[in-house]
Scaffold this active site. Structure first.
Site, PDB file in Angstrom:
ATOM      1  N   ASP A  16       0.849  -1.201   0.000  1.00 19.47           N
ATOM      2  CA  ASP A  16       0.000   0.000   0.000  1.00 19.47           C
ATOM      3  C   ASP A  16       0.880   1.245   0.000  1.00 19.47           C
ATOM      4  OD1 ASP A  16      -3.271   0.220   0.851  1.00 19.47           O
ATOM      5  OD2 ASP A  16      -2.096   2.076   0.971  1.00 19.47           O
ATOM      6  N   ASN A  40      -6.011  -4.920  -6.128  1.00 18.41           N
ATOM      7  CA  ASN A  40      -7.144  -4.187  -5.538  1.00 18.41           C
ATOM      8  C   ASN A  40      -6.958  -2.667  -5.509  1.00 18.41           C
ATOM      9  OD1 ASN A  40      -9.418  -3.692  -3.417  1.00 18.41           O
ATOM     10  ND2 ASN A  40      -7.535  -2.985  -2.408  1.00 18.41           N
ATOM     11  N   TYR A  90     -12.522   6.707 -14.583  1.00 15.90           N
ATOM     12  CA  TYR A  90     -12.719   5.547 -13.709  1.00 15.90           C
ATOM     13  C   TYR A  90     -13.357   4.405 -14.499  1.00 15.90           C
ATOM     14  CZ  TYR A  90     -14.043   2.929  -9.492  1.00 15.90           C
ATOM     15  OH  TYR A  90     -14.179   1.954  -8.517  1.00 15.90           O
ATOM     16  N   THR A 114     -16.209   2.586   2.081  1.00 15.88           N
ATOM     17  CA  THR A 114     -14.760   2.713   2.298  1.00 15.88           C
ATOM     18  C   THR A 114     -14.405   4.199   2.169  1.00 15.88           C
ATOM     19  OG1 THR A 114     -14.210   2.567  -0.041  1.00 15.88           O
ATOM     20  CG2 THR A 114     -14.444   0.466   1.143  1.00 15.88           C
TER      21      THR A 114
HETATM   22  N1  LIG Z   1     -15.787   1.456  -2.358  1.00 20.02           N
HETATM   23  C1  LIG Z   1     -16.532   1.279  -3.432  1.00 20.02           C
HETATM   24  O1  LIG Z   1     -17.725   1.678  -3.503  1.00 20.02           O
HETATM   25  C2  LIG Z   1     -15.973   0.529  -4.619  1.00 20.02           C
HETATM   26  C3  LIG Z   1     -16.877   0.068  -5.597  1.00 20.02           C
HETATM   27  C4  LIG Z   1     -16.386  -0.606  -6.691  1.00 20.02           C
HETATM   28  C5  LIG Z   1     -15.028  -0.843  -6.802  1.00 20.02           C
HETATM   29  N2  LIG Z   1     -14.159  -0.393  -5.841  1.00 20.02           N
HETATM   30  C6  LIG Z   1     -12.733  -0.666  -6.030  1.00 20.02           C
HETATM   31  O2  LIG Z   1     -12.225  -1.312  -4.892  1.00 20.02           O
HETATM   32  C7  LIG Z   1     -10.806  -1.083  -4.809  1.00 20.02           C
HETATM   33  C8  LIG Z   1     -10.461  -0.702  -3.399  1.00 20.02           C
HETATM   34  O3  LIG Z   1     -11.060   0.551  -3.086  1.00 20.02           O
HETATM   35  P1  LIG Z   1     -11.695   0.885  -1.670  1.00 20.02           P
HETATM   36  O4  LIG Z   1     -13.112   1.180  -1.889  1.00 20.02           O
HETATM   37  O5  LIG Z   1     -11.308  -0.115  -0.650  1.00 20.02           O
HETATM   38  O6  LIG Z   1     -10.990   2.293  -1.418  1.00 20.02           O
HETATM   39  P2  LIG Z   1     -10.057   2.829  -0.245  1.00 20.02           P
HETATM   40  O7  LIG Z   1      -9.651   4.197  -0.677  1.00 20.02           O
HETATM   41  O8  LIG Z   1     -10.729   2.656   1.060  1.00 20.02           O
HETATM   42  O9  LIG Z   1      -8.804   1.858  -0.286  1.00 20.02           O
HETATM   43  C9  LIG Z   1      -7.877   1.883  -1.351  1.00 20.02           C
HETATM   44  C10 LIG Z   1      -6.511   1.456  -0.850  1.00 20.02           C
HETATM   45  O10 LIG Z   1      -5.601   1.551  -1.959  1.00 20.02           O
HETATM   46  C11 LIG Z   1      -4.454   2.305  -1.535  1.00 20.02           C
HETATM   47  N3  LIG Z   1      -3.849   2.985  -2.685  1.00 20.02           N
HETATM   48  C12 LIG Z   1      -4.313   4.067  -3.360  1.00 20.02           C
HETATM   49  N4  LIG Z   1      -3.458   4.417  -4.330  1.00 20.02           N
HETATM   50  C13 LIG Z   1      -2.442   3.524  -4.283  1.00 20.02           C
HETATM   51  C14 LIG Z   1      -1.256   3.360  -5.047  1.00 20.02           C
HETATM   52  N5  LIG Z   1      -0.926   4.185  -6.040  1.00 20.02           N
HETATM   53  N6  LIG Z   1      -0.439   2.332  -4.734  1.00 20.02           N
HETATM   54  C15 LIG Z   1      -0.737   1.495  -3.707  1.00 20.02           C
HETATM   55  N7  LIG Z   1      -1.833   1.611  -2.949  1.00 20.02           N
HETATM   56  C16 LIG Z   1      -2.674   2.616  -3.237  1.00 20.02           C
HETATM   57  C17 LIG Z   1      -4.985   3.247  -0.477  1.00 20.02           C
HETATM   58  O11 LIG Z   1      -3.958   3.737   0.365  1.00 20.02           O
HETATM   59  C18 LIG Z   1      -6.000   2.384   0.240  1.00 20.02           C
HETATM   60  O12 LIG Z   1      -5.398   1.626   1.271  1.00 20.02           O
HETATM   61  C19 LIG Z   1     -10.503  -0.013  -5.858  1.00 20.02           C
HETATM   62  O13 LIG Z   1      -9.928  -0.616  -7.000  1.00 20.02           O
HETATM   63  C20 LIG Z   1     -11.857   0.570  -6.166  1.00 20.02           C
HETATM   64  O14 LIG Z   1     -11.918   1.132  -7.461  1.00 20.02           O
HETATM   65  C21 LIG Z   1     -14.608   0.293  -4.762  1.00 20.02           C
END
Ligand SMILES: NC(=O)c1ccc[n+]([C@@H]2O[C@H](COP(=O)([O-])OP(=O)(O)OC[C@H]3O[C@@H](n4cnc5c(N)ncnc54)[C@H](O)[C@@H]3O)[C@@H](O)[C@H]2O)c1
Length: 296
Positions: free
Chosen positions: A37, A90, A157, A192
């Protein structure tokens, strides 16, 4: 004993949100967990929380958009645990929701580099190492419901998430002979901090000026909307458990929001109707019975 026990998973963006939830779920199955991360403080907290649950964990600070950092994570994972069996691509960012003409070039680059190149670099780094030991494994790419339909005011996105779904379908067929099962997770809204992705944005992607800029107390209507729907979203803990359920059943597409089925069905219906119209075009009658080309 679980088929996952004693094996090793590498999870990008594993310090919080969906990534952390998957780390907990696979750890509960007896896997060793490597969380990569960009956020070092969150990594420390996540690592301590996983260790407190008896999970063997290695935490590595990394930026998924940097190819050499993925190679370093892969090397550290093998040095610590011997082999890697599972990759969870992820880490992802929401970008800045808004109309196309308001989406800055740097914002496009940020979203493309993290959400798309990050998945490519992760797969390049880990898959050869899974192939090499010959025991098979799993690749789980985290896309989104935005990978199943175009989302207005979220072009960058959507572009990355559609690409991740497409690559997952390619790799599913390509890696099956190596006993590597590829799945793509497509959640709708999960509670999140995805709406606060800017907290992890590098200086290299910062825009010089933007009239309707984001920032505390200065959000756009799109950002306000995103915040509301994310805050009302599914509990992240469920997502990790759902991933275990689905990969145990060998699913390619992993859904967490069955209520979105009708939205995806409407898209398929529109596509099917467009095929129907092409089939009745006088220009194309000679193509109707041609054999479909295969790529494998
Ligand atoms: N939360 C939602 O509603 C949702 C819905 C569909 C898809 N997603 C996808 O789920 C995945 C996780 O997102 P989330 O909702 O847990 O968000 P989040 O922001 O809570 O967590 C994302 C994590 O990725 C890390 N991160 C960000 N940029 C980074 C980088 N360049 N290198 C390494 N780590 C990095 C952040 O520090 C964080 O720990 C993403 O790919 C997001 O697109 C989320």
């Amino acid at each position: 004993m679980s088929k996952f026990a004693g094996k090793t998973a590498v999870i990008s963006g594993g310090a919080e949100g969906i990534g952390f939830s998957i780390a907990q779920a696979v750890g509960k199955q007896g896997m060793n967990v490597v969380i990569g991360d960009i956020d070092v403080e969150q990594l420390k907290k996540a690592s301590a929380a996983l260790e407190a649950q008896g999970i063997d964990v290695l935490a590595v600070q990394m930026d998924v958009s940097k190819q050499e950092q993925w190679q370093a994570v892969a090397e550290q994972a093998v040095a610590r645990f011997g082999k890697v069996h599972m990759l969870v691509n992820n880490a992802g960012v929401a970008g800045t929701p808004g109309a196309i003409e308001q989406t800055d070039d740097k914002d496009w680059r940020w979203v493309l580099n993290v959400n798309l190149m990050g998945v490519i670099y992760g797969t390049e780094a880990i898959v050869p190492r899974i192939k090499a030991h010959g025991e098979g494994g799993w690749v789980i790419n985290v896309a989104s419901m935005a990978g199943m339909m175009g989302v207005p005011f979220a072009g960058s996105y959507t572009a990355t998430k559609v690409a991740v779904v497409g690559m997952s379908e390619s790799w599913h067929a390509e890696l099956a002979p190596h006993n590597i099962q590829v799945s793509v997770l497509c959640p709708a809204f999960v509670k999140t901090r995805i709406n606060l992705s800017h907290r992890n944005k590098h200086a290299e992607y910062e825009m010089e000026s933007k009239p309707e800029s984001k920032g505390a107390g200065n959000t756009s209507p799109f950002e306000d909307h995103l915040q509301k729907v994310v805050e009302a979203g599914l509990a992240p803990e469920i997502v990790g458990e759902r991933v275990i359920e689905a990969i145990s059943a060998g699913e390619l597409y992993i859904f967490t929001h069955p209520n979105y089925r009708k939205v995806v069905q409407a898209r398929y219906k529109a596509i099917d109707e467009a095929f129907e119209r092409s089939a009745s075009s006088p220009l194309l009658q000679h193509v109707l019975d041609e054999e479909v080309a295969s790529f494998s």
